[in-house]
Design a protein around this motif. Structure first.
Motif, PDB file in Angstrom:
ATOM      1  N   ALA A  29      -6.421  -7.933 -12.610  1.00 50.95           N
ATOM      2  CA  ALA A  29      -6.283  -9.081 -12.088  1.00 50.95           C
ATOM      3  C   ALA A  29      -6.860 -10.205 -13.575  1.00 50.95           C
ATOM      4  CB  ALA A  29      -7.220  -9.666 -10.933  1.00 50.95           C
ATOM      5  N   SER A  30      -7.383 -10.336 -13.997  1.00 53.64           N
ATOM      6  CA  SER A  30      -7.945 -10.590 -15.265  1.00 53.64           C
ATOM      7  C   SER A  30      -6.912 -11.550 -16.166  1.00 53.64           C
ATOM      8  CB  SER A  30      -9.559 -11.120 -15.778  1.00 53.64           C
ATOM      9  OG  SER A  30      -9.703  -9.884 -16.559  1.00 53.64           O
ATOM     10  N   TYR A  31      -6.026  -9.696 -16.020  1.00 48.61           N
ATOM     11  CA  TYR A  31      -5.257 -10.218 -17.323  1.00 48.61           C
ATOM     12  C   TYR A  31      -3.877 -10.908 -17.490  1.00 48.61           C
ATOM     13  CZ  TYR A  31      -7.998  -6.033 -19.593  1.00 48.61           C
ATOM     14  OH  TYR A  31      -9.001  -5.356 -19.540  1.00 48.61           O
ATOM     15  N   GLY A  32      -3.248 -11.049 -16.333  1.00 44.82           N
ATOM     16  CA  GLY A  32      -2.734 -12.333 -15.357  1.00 44.82           C
ATOM     17  C   GLY A  32      -1.529 -11.170 -14.943  1.00 44.82           C
ATOM     18  N   TYR A  33      -1.900  -9.728 -14.509  1.00 46.84           N
ATOM     19  CA  TYR A  33      -0.885  -8.962 -13.326  1.00 46.84           C
ATOM     20  C   TYR A  33      -1.073  -9.507 -11.929  1.00 46.84           C
ATOM     21  CZ  TYR A  33      -0.734  -5.645 -16.874  1.00 46.84           C
ATOM     22  OH  TYR A  33      -0.352  -4.310 -18.419  1.00 46.84           O
ATOM     23  N   LYS A  34      -0.038  -9.640 -11.286  1.00 46.13           N
ATOM     24  CA  LYS A  34       0.089  -9.758 -10.017  1.00 46.13           C
ATOM     25  C   LYS A  34      -0.028  -8.942  -9.095  1.00 46.13           C
ATOM     26  CE  LYS A  34      -1.005 -14.539 -10.451  1.00 46.13           C
ATOM     27  NZ  LYS A  34      -2.204 -14.910 -10.642  1.00 46.13           N
ATOM     28  N   GLN A  35       1.140  -8.145  -9.150  1.00 47.41           N
ATOM     29  CA  GLN A  35       0.974  -6.608  -8.513  1.00 47.41           C
ATOM     30  C   GLN A  35       1.056  -5.929  -9.326  1.00 47.41           C
ATOM     31  OE1 GLN A  35       5.778  -7.617  -9.571  1.00 47.41           O
ATOM     32  NE2 GLN A  35       5.820  -9.058  -7.603  1.00 47.41           N
ATOM     33  N   VAL A  36       0.390  -4.482  -7.925  1.00 47.61           N
ATOM     34  CA  VAL A  36      -0.253  -3.320  -8.602  1.00 47.61           C
ATOM     35  C   VAL A  36       1.144  -2.474  -7.751  1.00 47.61           C
ATOM     36  CG1 VAL A  36      -2.510  -3.729  -9.400  1.00 47.61           C
ATOM     37  CG2 VAL A  36      -2.339  -2.529  -7.113  1.00 47.61           C
ATOM     38  N   GLU A  37       1.082  -1.764  -9.141  1.00 47.88           N
ATOM     39  CA  GLU A  37       1.598  -0.266  -8.313  1.00 47.88           C
ATOM     40  C   GLU A  37       0.535   1.257  -8.444  1.00 47.88           C
ATOM     41  OE1 GLU A  37       6.132   1.820  -8.917  1.00 47.88           O
ATOM     42  OE2 GLU A  37       4.895   2.844 -10.234  1.00 47.88           O
ATOM     43  N   SER A  38      -0.229   2.157  -7.445  1.00 51.65           N
ATOM     44  CA  SER A  38      -0.923   2.570  -7.384  1.00 51.65           C
ATOM     45  C   SER A  38       0.174   4.064  -7.450  1.00 51.65           C
ATOM     46  CB  SER A  38      -2.078   2.915  -5.889  1.00 51.65           C
ATOM     47  OG  SER A  38      -2.837   3.508  -5.587  1.00 51.65           O
ATOM     48  N   PHE A  39      -1.117   5.121  -7.440  1.00 56.30           N
ATOM     49  CA  PHE A  39      -0.316   6.712  -7.416  1.00 56.30           C
ATOM     50  C   PHE A  39      -1.257   7.274  -6.827  1.00 56.30           C
ATOM     51  CE2 PHE A  39      -3.655   6.106 -10.968  1.00 56.30           C
ATOM     52  CZ  PHE A  39      -4.311   8.122 -10.976  1.00 56.30           C
ATOM     53  N   GLU A  40      -1.381   8.410  -6.218  1.00 59.75           N
ATOM     54  CA  GLU A  40      -2.006   9.419  -5.487  1.00 59.75           C
ATOM     55  C   GLU A  40      -2.952  10.187  -5.892  1.00 59.75           C
ATOM     56  OE1 GLU A  40      -1.816  11.445  -1.316  1.00 59.75           O
ATOM     57  OE2 GLU A  40       0.067  10.935  -2.014  1.00 59.75           O
ATOM     58  N   GLY A  41      -4.233  10.524  -6.225  1.00 58.80           N
ATOM     59  CA  GLY A  41      -5.488  10.892  -6.687  1.00 58.80           C
ATOM     60  C   GLY A  41      -5.932  11.167  -5.424  1.00 58.80           C
ATOM     61  N   PRO A  42      -6.309  11.781  -6.032  1.00 63.60           N
ATOM     62  CA  PRO A  42      -7.739  12.869  -4.911  1.00 63.60           C
ATOM     63  C   PRO A  42      -8.574  12.218  -3.753  1.00 63.60           C
ATOM     64  CG  PRO A  42      -8.579  13.461  -6.893  1.00 63.60           C
ATOM     65  CD  PRO A  42      -7.743  12.358  -7.353  1.00 63.60           C
ATOM     66  N   GLN A  43      -8.581  10.339  -4.204  1.00 63.39           N
ATOM     67  CA  GLN A  43      -9.155   9.903  -3.326  1.00 63.39           C
ATOM     68  C   GLN A  43      -8.235   9.061  -2.478  1.00 63.39           C
ATOM     69  OE1 GLN A  43     -11.557   7.562  -6.165  1.00 63.39           O
ATOM     70  NE2 GLN A  43     -12.801   7.876  -5.189  1.00 63.39           N
ATOM     71  N   GLY A  44      -6.343   9.449  -2.452  1.00 61.00           N
ATOM     72  CA  GLY A  44      -5.685   9.069  -1.722  1.00 61.00           C
ATOM     73  C   GLY A  44      -4.934   7.712  -2.774  1.00 61.00           C
ATOM     74  N   MET A  45      -4.146   6.775  -1.587  1.00 57.54           N
ATOM     75  CA  MET A  45      -3.453   5.897  -2.844  1.00 57.54           C
ATOM     76  C   MET A  45      -4.290   5.078  -2.634  1.00 57.54           C
ATOM     77  SD  MET A  45       0.490   5.977  -0.558  1.00 57.54           S
ATOM     78  CE  MET A  45       0.211   5.496   0.535  1.00 57.54           C
ATOM     79  N   PHE A  46      -5.004   4.496  -1.974  1.00 55.19           N
ATOM     80  CA  PHE A  46      -6.466   3.490  -2.068  1.00 55.19           C
ATOM     81  C   PHE A  46      -8.095   3.600  -2.118  1.00 55.19           C
ATOM     82  CE2 PHE A  46      -2.938   3.226   1.927  1.00 55.19           C
ATOM     83  CZ  PHE A  46      -2.323   2.603   1.330  1.00 55.19           C
TER      84      PHE A  46
END
Length: 260
Positions: free
Chosen positions: A39-56
């Motif tokens: 967020a501090s770099y200026g990104y306003k959006q994220v796209e996640s991916f599904e790892g061992p802990q899920g998408m969240f």
């Protein structure tokens, strides 16, 4: 462009995002800390991916959204395993206002295999539509490389229902496959709604050759306006290789490039 008196400057017309896979080594260790840096770099959006802990990433969907809200960011999409528990994933994504669930990979050995994959995309699109979100497929180079004289990507485009299936064009992999991102977006206007923005080291035949944006050979200042005109709405940074720097420093440099 915006004018202020006699001064005219170019500004980003949309917020830009980051595919969290770019930070796959750092992110699982401290999801909240890494997201705060993003967020501090200026990104306003994220796209996640599904790892061992899920998408969240160890949070519930609502906890993840609440933290995004706190940071002034939005989770717009996630790559995920579409073959397991997809109904639950679609419901959880919809519950927090995500726009897309995305299939990250679907390489097949035959044209019939690609037709079957397209049919599956339609089925997954129905599930997403019933939840009020959208389904999309993310390409690699294989779908832009001819198989028996046919581009698998053409099968995906022609065998999927536009009311159910959108596409995320990884522009790096289109270029790596020897194709032109702009030509494909113009061939199928309005179908490529999302784009992965990643640069390619010049002068190498190596497939895995991403580099910090602006240091490679992909002409995004020319490409981006053209693909926007053809219907691309979301621009998501992704980087998979880091020469002489760290993933976080690269993400920061990529954000500086995108902001210009």
């Amino acid at each position: 462009a915006c004018s202020s008196g006699s001064k005219t400057e170019m500004v980003a017309t949309k917020p830009f995002g980051l595919q969290l896979y770019s930070l796959r080594d750092d992110f699982p260790k401290d999801p909240k800390g890494v997201l705060a840096k993003v967020a501090s770099y200026g990104y306003k959006q994220v796209e996640s991916f599904e790892g061992p802990q899920g998408m969240f990433w160890g949070m519930t969907n609502k906890e993840f959204k609440a933290y995004m809200d706190e940071l002034g960011m939005e989770i717009i999409a996630s790559h995920c395993d579409i073959d397991n528990d997809f109904e639950r994933k679609a419901a959880e994504a919809a519950e927090i206002g995500m726009k897309y669930l995305i299939c990250p990979w679907r390489s097949q050995e035959s044209l019939d295999g690609y037709k079957q994959a397209a049919a599956d995309f339609n089925a997954k699109g129905e599930i997403c539509k019933s939840n009020g979100i959208r389904f999309a497929y993310h390409n690699h180079a294989y779908s832009f490389t001819e198989l028996d004289g046919v581009y698998p990507q053409d099968i995906f485009m022609n065998e999927t229902d536009p009311s159910l299936v959108d596409f995320e064009m990884d522009m790096y992999w289109v270029v790596t496959g020897g194709e032109d991102p702009v030509a494909w977006c113009q061939k199928y206007p309005g179908r490529f709604k999302l784009g992965h923005v990643k640069d390619r080291i010049a002068g190498t035949d190596e497939a895995e050759a991403t580099c910090t944006l602006g240091t490679g050979m992909i002409d995004y200042p020319t490409i981006v306006p053209a693909v926007k005109k053809a219907g691309m709405e979301f621009f998501i940074v992704e980087q998979e290789r880091y020469d002489g720097t760290t993933p976080l420093k690269s993400a920061e440099a990529d954000a500086t490039y995108m902001s210009k």
